[in-house]
Design an enzyme around this catalytic site. Structure first.
Site, PDB file in Angstrom:
ATOM      1  N   GLU A   1     -66.848 -21.839  58.328  1.00 53.97           N
ATOM      2  CA  GLU A   1     -66.841 -20.707  59.269  1.00 53.97           C
ATOM      3  C   GLU A   1     -68.119 -19.881  59.237  1.00 53.97           C
ATOM      4  O   GLU A   1     -68.103 -18.662  59.330  1.00 53.97           O
ATOM      5  CB  GLU A   1     -65.624 -19.805  59.009  1.00 53.97           C
ATOM      6  CG  GLU A   1     -64.294 -20.506  59.094  1.00 53.97           C
ATOM      7  CD  GLU A   1     -64.129 -21.300  60.385  1.00 53.97           C
ATOM      8  OE1 GLU A   1     -64.645 -20.870  61.421  1.00 53.97           O
ATOM      9  OE2 GLU A   1     -63.481 -22.353  60.356  1.00 53.97           O
ATOM     10  N   GLY A   2     -69.245 -20.571  59.145  1.00 57.71           N
ATOM     11  CA  GLY A   2     -70.540 -19.898  59.159  1.00 57.71           C
ATOM     12  C   GLY A   2     -71.119 -19.816  57.762  1.00 57.71           C
ATOM     13  O   GLY A   2     -70.551 -19.199  56.874  1.00 57.71           O
TER      14      GLY A   2
END
Length: 606
Positions: free
Chosen positions: A454-455
């Site tokens: 997620e990043g």
């Protein structure tokens, strides 16, 4: 391993009740049915289901990975059984409104419940994590028809959900996605499109545990000239069921979505991670036409903005997962260090029996570091969920500003330092630590994914510095400083914590000075070049603040808390001040000494 070793109930009760006062959310109309009895019953249920159905196959799912054949992806039967038990307990619907079939509990409480499942088996827990976030987006932005057809079955646990963002050629650069969505009329589910493209790294992209899968897919709609708008502005969001549903025109037909391959990761091995092909028409052609059928969610061109709701929830959940892997690593380390006899005290005679390694100062240092990272991460993430409850249900504007500021911190600090806690667990276990006989080896591999999920840390850092600090002109940061200052004021009245408060005050000043300089002169300070260092310093400041705040809360509740529990909180807050906060000046020094060094390095120098 027993349920009690997953999460000590005293830790959760303290964080929820003595520190956050989560039971007081009952004062908010949306949560008026919340009570301590409800909270206690939910945590009891969560502990039982996690221990009975998620924990037993933790190691089995690591060695028996998902498989792919012509009929699709097959996962371990024990995973399917565990997810069925989770659904039967009604746990998919904890935080959803009653009108959508949920329990209407606060996100804070739901997160505390879900922490048990992340600690027990993070790979199996990934399926409900994504499903819940998927359903929340649809219930927020989807039409009534999409909510009934897709979100409600997810809330019941019959359908599962995914998020389909990345593509093989684009990675995290979502502006460069190439998946296209062409208008295809309208039916009972709303504006219909045909999608074509490829999506990579899709957790839960296919499995045989649910009746259906709802993919939330980012794609670009071509204009009248057949060309797509370049950049993020042209991205729209679509709900794409694996099996098409009523009242759409092709209900019951398999959609044109095919698994092209499985990705085999070093951790989370029980989570089927897929490369998905949309719209190739080789196997399925709904209505006799190639193209994956998808339904527009929100307005055209608003896909990325809408998707941030699911992305931000997933980021907090990744932080929570990292915290729980760290927490379990710590509890296993404490147990091992207490049992493992090795070495003797200084000055001991050769005939003296070896002592448990927990008595050695360096092992105590490692255990304190683990405790600081693991319990600190859990506190940070629960604090963020509490802010989300205040922002969404109570309309608290300041809570919204603080949540936006702290989301990249919660994701990044928890995943980076949670991983450090899992790494320390291997060190404490010595030679046994990196054998498969002990869980800490797998816990480390599982946790290694979280700084990327997620990043990445770098992406979160750029977002934090570029958007949350500079673009905001430091407004949310000023709110945070006011809360830190409130804790510092209270610390002056504590004999045990006053010195730690002074150290935190100095760290607060150092970070505040740099933040002020970054806002005033981003280019001159090499703000984005040094974003990761800034986020590291900021994360440690926040963690140090939360530890001091927890310790003060524990002291205030000493009358009803065990003395050893309070003393543990105070000792860890003092440890963080003495050993961790002094790291902050080192992270910040390049902004003054060599702010542009990284940009000046030519690629050929490597």
């Amino acid at each position: 391993m027993t349920a009690t070793s997953l999460i000590r109930r005293a830790d959760l009760d303290f964080l929820l009740l003595d520190w956050l006062g989560a039971d007081r959310l009952a004062e908010v109309p949306r949560f008026s049915d919340l009570s301590r009895e409800t909270l206690t019953a939910l945590l009891d249920l969560s502990e039982t289901v996690a221990a009975r159905h998620f924990l037993p196959h933790y190691k089995t799912a690591d060695v028996t990975e998902p498989t792919l054949d012509a009929s699709g992806v097959h996962i371990l039967p024990q995973i399917t059984a565990a997810l069925s038990a989770y659904a039967e307990a009604g746990l998919f619907g904890q935080s959803f409104a009653c009108e959508h079939g949920g329990m209407q509990l606060p996100l804070t409480v739901a997160a505390a419940s879900f922490a048990h499942f992340l600690a027990a088996n993070i790979a199996t827990a990934a399926y409900p994590m994504l499903t819940v976030a998927n359903a929340r987006l649809i219930t927020t932005f989807g039409s009534a028809a999409l909510i009934d057809a897709l979100a409600r079955p997810e809330i019941e646990g019959r359908f599962f959900g995914t998020m389909c963002l990345s593509e093989p050629q684009a990675g995290s650069s979502l502006a460069d996605i190439a998946t296209r969505a062409v208008a295809d009329g309208e039916d009972g589910l709303g504006p219909r499109y045909r999608l074509a493209g490829n999506k990579m790294w899709i957790s839960g992209g296919d499995q045989d545990a649910s009746e259906n899968i709802c993919h939330l897919v980012l794609a670009k709609i071509p204009g009248p000239d057949g060309k797509v708008v370049p950049g993020a502005a042209g991205i729209s969001l679509f709900a794409v069921p694996k099996i098409l549903v009523a009242p759409g025109d092709f209900a019951g037909a398999p959609n044109d979505v095919v698994v092209a391959g499985l990705n085999h990761k070093m951790g989370y091995r029980g989570t089927a991670n897929c490369l998905l092909d949309f719209g190739e028409g080789q196997r399925h052609r709904p209505g006799g036409v190639s193209g994956a059928v998808g339904y527009l969610v929100g307005a055209p061109g608003q896909g990325l903005a809408i998707m941030f709701m699911m992305m931000n929830e997933a980021r907090l959940q990744v932080g929570l997962g990292a915290a729980m892997l760290a927490y379990r690593s710590h509890r296993l380390s404490v147990a091992y260090a207490g049992d493992r006899a090795q070495g003797r005290p200084r000055g001991a005679t050769p005939h003296m029996r070896p002592i448990p390694i927990i008595a050695h100062a360096d092992v105590k240092r490692m255990l304190l570091a683990q405790k600081a990272y693991a319990e600190g991460s859990l506190a940070l993430v629960l604090y963020c969920f509490h802010l989300a409850d205040r922002a969404e249900a109570a309309g608290d504007v300041e809570a919204r500003q603080l949540l936006d500021l702290l989301t990249p911190v919660a994701k990044t600090w928890s995943s980076e330092w949670g991983l450090a806690a899992s790494d320390i667990a291997i060190q404490i276990h010595g030679g046994y630590g990196y054998t498969r006989d002990f869980d800490v080896e797998q816990l480390y591999r599982d946790n290694r994914l979280n700084p990327i999920h997620e990043g990445t840390t770098g992406i979160q850092s750029i977002d934090f510095v570029g958007r949350k600090l500079i673009r905001d002109k430091g407004e949310a940061f000023a709110l945070l400083l006011s809360r830190i200052d409130g804790t510092l004021t209270r610390a002056t009245g504590s004999a045990a914590l006053a010195e730690a408060g002074q150290v935190l005050k100095m760290a607060r000043g150092a970070v505040a000075d740099v933040a002020q300089t970054l806002v005033a002169d981003p280019a001159g300070t090499g703000a984005l070049d040094n974003a990761t260092a800034v986020l590291s310093a900021f994360g440690h400041l926040v963690a140090g603040w939360l530890w001091l705040d927890q310790a003060l809360a524990a002291e205030a509740a000493r009358e009803h808390l065990p003395a050893v529990f309070v003393d543990g909180k105070v000792a860890t807050a003092r440890y963080f001040a003495a050993y961790e906060l002094p790291k902050i000046p080192g992270w910040l020094s390049p902004l003054r000494a060599a702010p542009h060094l990284l940009s000046e390095i030519r690629p050929e120098l490597f």
